[in-house]
Design a protein around this motif. Structure first.
Motif, PDB file in Angstrom:
ATOM      1  N   ALA A  57       0.835  -1.215   0.000  1.00 56.97           N
ATOM      2  CA  ALA A  57       0.000   0.000   0.000  1.00 56.97           C
ATOM      3  C   ALA A  57       0.864   1.257   0.000  1.00 56.97           C
ATOM      4  O   ALA A  57       0.557   2.237  -0.684  1.00 56.97           O
ATOM      5  CB  ALA A  57      -0.928  -0.008   1.215  1.00 56.97           C
ATOM      6  N   GLU A  58       1.965   1.219   0.749  1.00 56.50           N
ATOM      7  CA  GLU A  58       2.812   2.413   0.830  1.00 56.50           C
ATOM      8  C   GLU A  58       3.423   2.728  -0.538  1.00 56.50           C
ATOM      9  O   GLU A  58       3.670   3.888  -0.869  1.00 56.50           O
ATOM     10  CB  GLU A  58       3.904   2.205   1.882  1.00 56.50           C
ATOM     11  CG  GLU A  58       4.463   3.504   2.410  1.00 56.50           C
ATOM     12  CD  GLU A  58       5.391   3.306   3.611  1.00 56.50           C
ATOM     13  OE1 GLU A  58       5.800   2.154   3.891  1.00 56.50           O
ATOM     14  OE2 GLU A  58       5.698   4.319   4.268  1.00 56.50           O
ATOM     15  N   ALA A  59       3.646   1.675  -1.343  1.00 55.27           N
ATOM     16  CA  ALA A  59       4.260   1.876  -2.660  1.00 55.27           C
ATOM     17  C   ALA A  59       3.263   2.400  -3.691  1.00 55.27           C
ATOM     18  O   ALA A  59       3.657   2.804  -4.785  1.00 55.27           O
ATOM     19  CB  ALA A  59       4.858   0.549  -3.142  1.00 55.27           C
ATOM     20  N   MET A  60       1.974   2.403  -3.362  1.00 57.11           N
ATOM     21  CA  MET A  60       0.976   2.893  -4.327  1.00 57.11           C
ATOM     22  C   MET A  60       1.080   4.420  -4.439  1.00 57.11           C
ATOM     23  O   MET A  60       1.423   5.094  -3.472  1.00 57.11           O
ATOM     24  CB  MET A  60      -0.440   2.483  -3.864  1.00 57.11           C
ATOM     25  CG  MET A  60      -0.700   0.991  -3.989  1.00 57.11           C
ATOM     26  SD  MET A  60      -2.173   0.448  -3.067  1.00 57.11           S
ATOM     27  CE  MET A  60      -3.484   1.187  -4.038  1.00 57.11           C
ATOM     28  N   PRO A  61       0.765   4.975  -5.622  1.00 54.14           N
ATOM     29  CA  PRO A  61       0.904   6.434  -5.776  1.00 54.14           C
ATOM     30  C   PRO A  61      -0.160   7.218  -5.022  1.00 54.14           C
ATOM     31  O   PRO A  61      -1.284   6.724  -4.849  1.00 54.14           O
ATOM     32  CB  PRO A  61       0.726   6.642  -7.290  1.00 54.14           C
ATOM     33  CG  PRO A  61       0.026   5.435  -7.788  1.00 54.14           C
ATOM     34  CD  PRO A  61       0.339   4.304  -6.844  1.00 54.14           C
ATOM     35  N   PRO A  62       0.191   8.426  -4.574  1.00 50.04           N
ATOM     36  CA  PRO A  62      -0.809   9.287  -3.921  1.00 50.04           C
ATOM     37  C   PRO A  62      -1.759   9.864  -4.981  1.00 50.04           C
ATOM     38  O   PRO A  62      -1.466   9.804  -6.169  1.00 50.04           O
ATOM     39  CB  PRO A  62       0.042  10.402  -3.301  1.00 50.04           C
ATOM     40  CG  PRO A  62       1.275  10.453  -4.135  1.00 50.04           C
ATOM     41  CD  PRO A  62       1.514   9.066  -4.654  1.00 50.04           C
ATOM     42  N   PRO A  63      -2.890  10.437  -4.541  1.00 47.10           N
ATOM     43  CA  PRO A  63      -3.805  11.021  -5.533  1.00 47.10           C
ATOM     44  C   PRO A  63      -3.219  12.276  -6.171  1.00 47.10           C
ATOM     45  O   PRO A  63      -2.411  12.976  -5.555  1.00 47.10           O
ATOM     46  CB  PRO A  63      -5.047  11.360  -4.718  1.00 47.10           C
ATOM     47  CG  PRO A  63      -4.656  11.291  -3.292  1.00 47.10           C
ATOM     48  CD  PRO A  63      -3.374  10.548  -3.170  1.00 47.10           C
ATOM     49  N   GLU A  64      -3.650  12.567  -7.395  1.00 50.13           N
ATOM     50  CA  GLU A  64      -3.274  13.829  -8.053  1.00 50.13           C
ATOM     51  C   GLU A  64      -4.087  14.956  -7.405  1.00 50.13           C
ATOM     52  O   GLU A  64      -5.274  14.772  -7.134  1.00 50.13           O
ATOM     53  CB  GLU A  64      -3.626  13.767  -9.545  1.00 50.13           C
ATOM     54  CG  GLU A  64      -2.859  12.739 -10.348  1.00 50.13           C
ATOM     55  CD  GLU A  64      -1.370  13.059 -10.416  1.00 50.13           C
ATOM     56  OE1 GLU A  64      -1.029  14.258 -10.311  1.00 50.13           O
ATOM     57  OE2 GLU A  64      -0.571  12.120 -10.522  1.00 50.13           O
ATOM     58  N   PRO A  65      -3.480  16.134  -7.185  1.00 52.09           N
ATOM     59  CA  PRO A  65      -4.231  17.225  -6.533  1.00 52.09           C
ATOM     60  C   PRO A  65      -5.525  17.586  -7.268  1.00 52.09           C
ATOM     61  O   PRO A  65      -6.539  17.863  -6.636  1.00 52.09           O
ATOM     62  CB  PRO A  65      -3.242  18.400  -6.561  1.00 52.09           C
ATOM     63  CG  PRO A  65      -1.903  17.793  -6.743  1.00 52.09           C
ATOM     64  CD  PRO A  65      -2.078  16.488  -7.449  1.00 52.09           C
ATOM     65  N   GLY A  66      -5.509  17.542  -8.598  1.00 55.77           N
ATOM     66  CA  GLY A  66      -6.709  17.931  -9.357  1.00 55.77           C
ATOM     67  C   GLY A  66      -7.868  16.975  -9.163  1.00 55.77           C
ATOM     68  O   GLY A  66      -9.025  17.330  -9.416  1.00 55.77           O
ATOM     69  N   GLY A  67      -7.590  15.795  -8.663  1.00 55.32           N
ATOM     70  CA  GLY A  67      -8.636  14.778  -8.503  1.00 55.32           C
ATOM     71  C   GLY A  67      -9.686  15.146  -7.478  1.00 55.32           C
ATOM     72  O   GLY A  67     -10.787  14.588  -7.482  1.00 55.32           O
ATOM     73  N   GLN A  68      -9.381  16.120  -6.612  1.00 53.99           N
ATOM     74  CA  GLN A  68     -10.366  16.484  -5.586  1.00 53.99           C
ATOM     75  C   GLN A  68     -11.617  17.125  -6.185  1.00 53.99           C
ATOM     76  O   GLN A  68     -12.637  17.228  -5.515  1.00 53.99           O
ATOM     77  CB  GLN A  68      -9.737  17.404  -4.547  1.00 53.99           C
ATOM     78  CG  GLN A  68      -9.311  18.746  -5.080  1.00 53.99           C
ATOM     79  CD  GLN A  68      -8.520  19.530  -4.044  1.00 53.99           C
ATOM     80  OE1 GLN A  68      -9.062  20.042  -3.092  1.00 53.99           O
ATOM     81  NE2 GLN A  68      -7.218  19.593  -4.232  1.00 53.99           N
ATOM     82  N   PHE A  69     -11.527  17.550  -7.454  1.00 53.93           N
ATOM     83  CA  PHE A  69     -12.714  18.148  -8.085  1.00 53.93           C
ATOM     84  C   PHE A  69     -13.562  17.102  -8.813  1.00 53.93           C
ATOM     85  O   PHE A  69     -14.648  17.405  -9.285  1.00 53.93           O
ATOM     86  CB  PHE A  69     -12.277  19.254  -9.062  1.00 53.93           C
ATOM     87  CG  PHE A  69     -11.544  20.360  -8.361  1.00 53.93           C
ATOM     88  CD1 PHE A  69     -12.244  21.327  -7.649  1.00 53.93           C
ATOM     89  CD2 PHE A  69     -10.157  20.407  -8.359  1.00 53.93           C
ATOM     90  CE1 PHE A  69     -11.571  22.331  -6.969  1.00 53.93           C
ATOM     91  CE2 PHE A  69      -9.478  21.411  -7.684  1.00 53.93           C
ATOM     92  CZ  PHE A  69     -10.186  22.384  -6.979  1.00 53.93           C
ATOM     93  N   ASP A  70     -13.041  15.890  -8.925  1.00 51.04           N
ATOM     94  CA  ASP A  70     -13.822  14.818  -9.542  1.00 51.04           C
ATOM     95  C   ASP A  70     -14.912  14.365  -8.578  1.00 51.04           C
ATOM     96  O   ASP A  70     -14.754  14.456  -7.363  1.00 51.04           O
ATOM     97  CB  ASP A  70     -12.931  13.588  -9.837  1.00 51.04           C
ATOM     98  CG  ASP A  70     -11.878  13.891 -10.887  1.00 51.04           C
ATOM     99  OD1 ASP A  70     -12.082  14.842 -11.674  1.00 51.04           O
ATOM    100  OD2 ASP A  70     -10.847  13.190 -10.896  1.00 51.04           O
ATOM    101  N   ASP A  71     -15.989  13.853  -9.112  1.00 48.99           N
ATOM    102  CA  ASP A  71     -17.063  13.201  -8.343  1.00 48.99           C
ATOM    103  C   ASP A  71     -17.823  14.142  -7.412  1.00 48.99           C
ATOM    104  O   ASP A  71     -18.579  13.677  -6.569  1.00 48.99           O
ATOM    105  CB  ASP A  71     -16.515  12.030  -7.496  1.00 48.99           C
ATOM    106  CG  ASP A  71     -15.675  11.071  -8.320  1.00 48.99           C
ATOM    107  OD1 ASP A  71     -16.090  10.762  -9.442  1.00 48.99           O
ATOM    108  OD2 ASP A  71     -14.612  10.643  -7.834  1.00 48.99           O
ATOM    109  N   VAL A  72     -17.596  15.446  -7.524  1.00 47.04           N
ATOM    110  CA  VAL A  72     -18.371  16.369  -6.680  1.00 47.04           C
ATOM    111  C   VAL A  72     -19.829  16.331  -7.145  1.00 47.04           C
ATOM    112  O   VAL A  72     -20.756  16.241  -6.338  1.00 47.04           O
ATOM    113  CB  VAL A  72     -17.807  17.805  -6.772  1.00 47.04           C
ATOM    114  CG1 VAL A  72     -18.671  18.776  -5.984  1.00 47.04           C
ATOM    115  CG2 VAL A  72     -16.365  17.853  -6.285  1.00 47.04           C
ATOM    116  N   LEU A  73     -19.997  16.384  -8.462  1.00 44.90           N
ATOM    117  CA  LEU A  73     -21.322  16.234  -9.062  1.00 44.90           C
ATOM    118  C   LEU A  73     -21.195  15.149 -10.128  1.00 44.90           C
ATOM    119  O   LEU A  73     -20.080  14.774 -10.519  1.00 44.90           O
ATOM    120  CB  LEU A  73     -21.764  17.561  -9.704  1.00 44.90           C
ATOM    121  CG  LEU A  73     -21.907  18.746  -8.726  1.00 44.90           C
ATOM    122  CD1 LEU A  73     -22.048  20.064  -9.478  1.00 44.90           C
ATOM    123  CD2 LEU A  73     -23.093  18.525  -7.800  1.00 44.90           C
ATOM    124  N   ALA A  74     -22.324  14.674 -10.627  1.00 42.17           N
ATOM    125  CA  ALA A  74     -22.282  13.584 -11.614  1.00 42.17           C
ATOM    126  C   ALA A  74     -21.448  14.005 -12.827  1.00 42.17           C
ATOM    127  O   ALA A  74     -20.657  13.224 -13.354  1.00 42.17           O
ATOM    128  CB  ALA A  74     -23.700  13.205 -12.030  1.00 42.17           C
TER     129      ALA A  74
END
Ligand code: TPP
Length: 385
Positions: free
Chosen positions: A347-364
């Protein structure tokens, strides 16, 4: 007056150490199967669970304890940002989650990692949630321990204490209207019962009778607020009376009692609707990795609760039944350690999220405003933040 000299760092008058209510369980109406030694001598009958079920219960509780110890060390050594301990509360959540059917919905608070394990979450996916990695089911956008996975019918909690309790009641009502037989359980702490959302949900549940279990883990504290400052009622369970919701208190460190009362509440949910279960337990650990309980509680209180530790208690019950041995224990502990080490490394070796991803899934579908905000954030980060 406190009987123990407070540590120098106490800022005000320390509250005297309060003995565990479990010491007076019968008198206080707290249901039990097991006594403090793990013998089936409580007021409830032994549910006589099959050996495979008992083994699953015990193994999950031991694994949860091992995860908690590992997560704590990862946080303290700077490899993980945050930790919310579950130490001491293994029986309350494992016993109750096991009593639900596999496709029932679970609304989690933040000290129930065992519910994820029981639903089949892999250790790697769990640690990916703890590390906040992009590939985990919630895409790394939550605090560690705010667990969930839509594929497992598990809804993560909102950080605002208790805010999700009405959502759970509403979802259960929707299931009732559809007549689909699904049942619901929602976890929250004693502190959440002081929130308006708890009372709205209970009032709604008394009237509309959705098939839901309100599962209050009364762990003695809401950060530094003890239960006697949280409520003047004799119990949290009795708050159900005001809303005509069935309610009871159970020994939250007795997994068999927790299992039995939760199963019964589940079975009656179709006809009776909601129940409120107060599981009387204790937070043996810190509130979170940002807390220091030495500032507000005395070591004697924690020591008194260690005697009620749910893990040795269930182990003794299993041993007395000839279902567990020291060799089984040794093997289980080694297996937990090995599996956790593998999961942490992966799990530690998995990549962190991209900062821009926080705007995904807010609305459909993304709106132009969200796209504009994403573009501005990325431009700012390009410019050095
Ligand atoms: C509305 C709100 N107020 C305050 C907080 C800060 N806070 C986080 S956890 C917590 C205590 C919660 O206590 P309890 O409901 O008993 O659950 P526990 O943490 O003991 O499991 C508080 C006050 C918050 N997250 N949300």
């Amino acid at each position: 007056m406190p009987t123990e000299t407070p540590p120098a760092q106490f800022l005000g008058d320390p509250r005297p150490a309060v003995p565990p209510p479990l010491d007076r369980a019968r008198e206080l109406g707290i249901h039990q199967v097991l006594d403090i030694e793990g013998r089936p001598r409580g007021d409830l009958p032994d549910p006589d669970l099959p050996p495979a079920t008992l083994h699953r219960m015990y193994r999950t509780m031991v694994l949860v304890r091992a995860i908690d110890e590992r997560g704590w060390r990862l946080q303290r050594s700077g490899r993980m940002e945050f930790w919310i301990p579950s130490r001491g509360q293994e029986a309350a959540h494992v016993g109750s989650a096991m009593a639900m059917d596999a496709d029932d919905w679970i609304f989690l608070a933040d000290r129930e990692p065992g519910a994820m394990l029981l639903r089949g979450a892999s250790l790697q996916s769990l640690f990916a949630q703890f590390f906040g990695r992009a590939g985990e089911p919630l895409k790394g956008r939550r605090l560690p321990l705010l667990l969930g996975d839509r594929a497992l019918n598990i809804v993560p909690c909102m950080t605002q204490v208790g805010a999700y309790i009405p959502h759970a009641a509403g979802a259960a009502w929707a299931a009732k209207l559809r007549g689909d037989g699904t049942r619901f359980i929602v976890y929250f702490g004693d502190g959440a019962t002081s929130r308006g959302e708890f009372h709205s949900a209970m009032n709604f549940a008394g009237i509309h009778r959705p098939p839901i279990i309100f599962f209050c883990q009364n762990n003695g504290w809401a950060v530094s607020t003890p239960t006697d400052r949280q409520t003047a009622s004799a119990s949290f369970a009795e708050k159900g009376e005001a809303y005509a919701v069935d309610n009871l208190r159970v020994d939250g460190n007795d997994p068999l009692a927790v299992y039995a009362v939760t199963r019964q509440a589940r079975e009656r949910a179709g006809e009776r609707g909601a129940s409120l279960i107060e599981a009387v337990t204790y937070r043996l650990g810190f509130h979170t990795s940002s807390d220091n309980p030495d500032l507000y509680r005395l070591p004697a209180e924690v020591a008194a609760w260690e005697r009620w530790d749910p893990i040795p208690r269930l182990r003794r019950y299993l041993e007395d039944k000839g279902l567990w041995s020291p060799a089984d224990e040794e093997e289980l502990v080694a297996q937990c350690q090995a599996e956790i080490e593998g999961a942490v490394a992966a799990a530690e070796a998995m990549p962190p999220p991209e900062p821009g991803g926080q705007f995904d899934d807010v609305l459909a579908a993304p709106t132009w405003r969200l796209e504009e905000q994403r573009a501005r954030l990325l431009a700012d980060l390009d410019g050095g933040g």
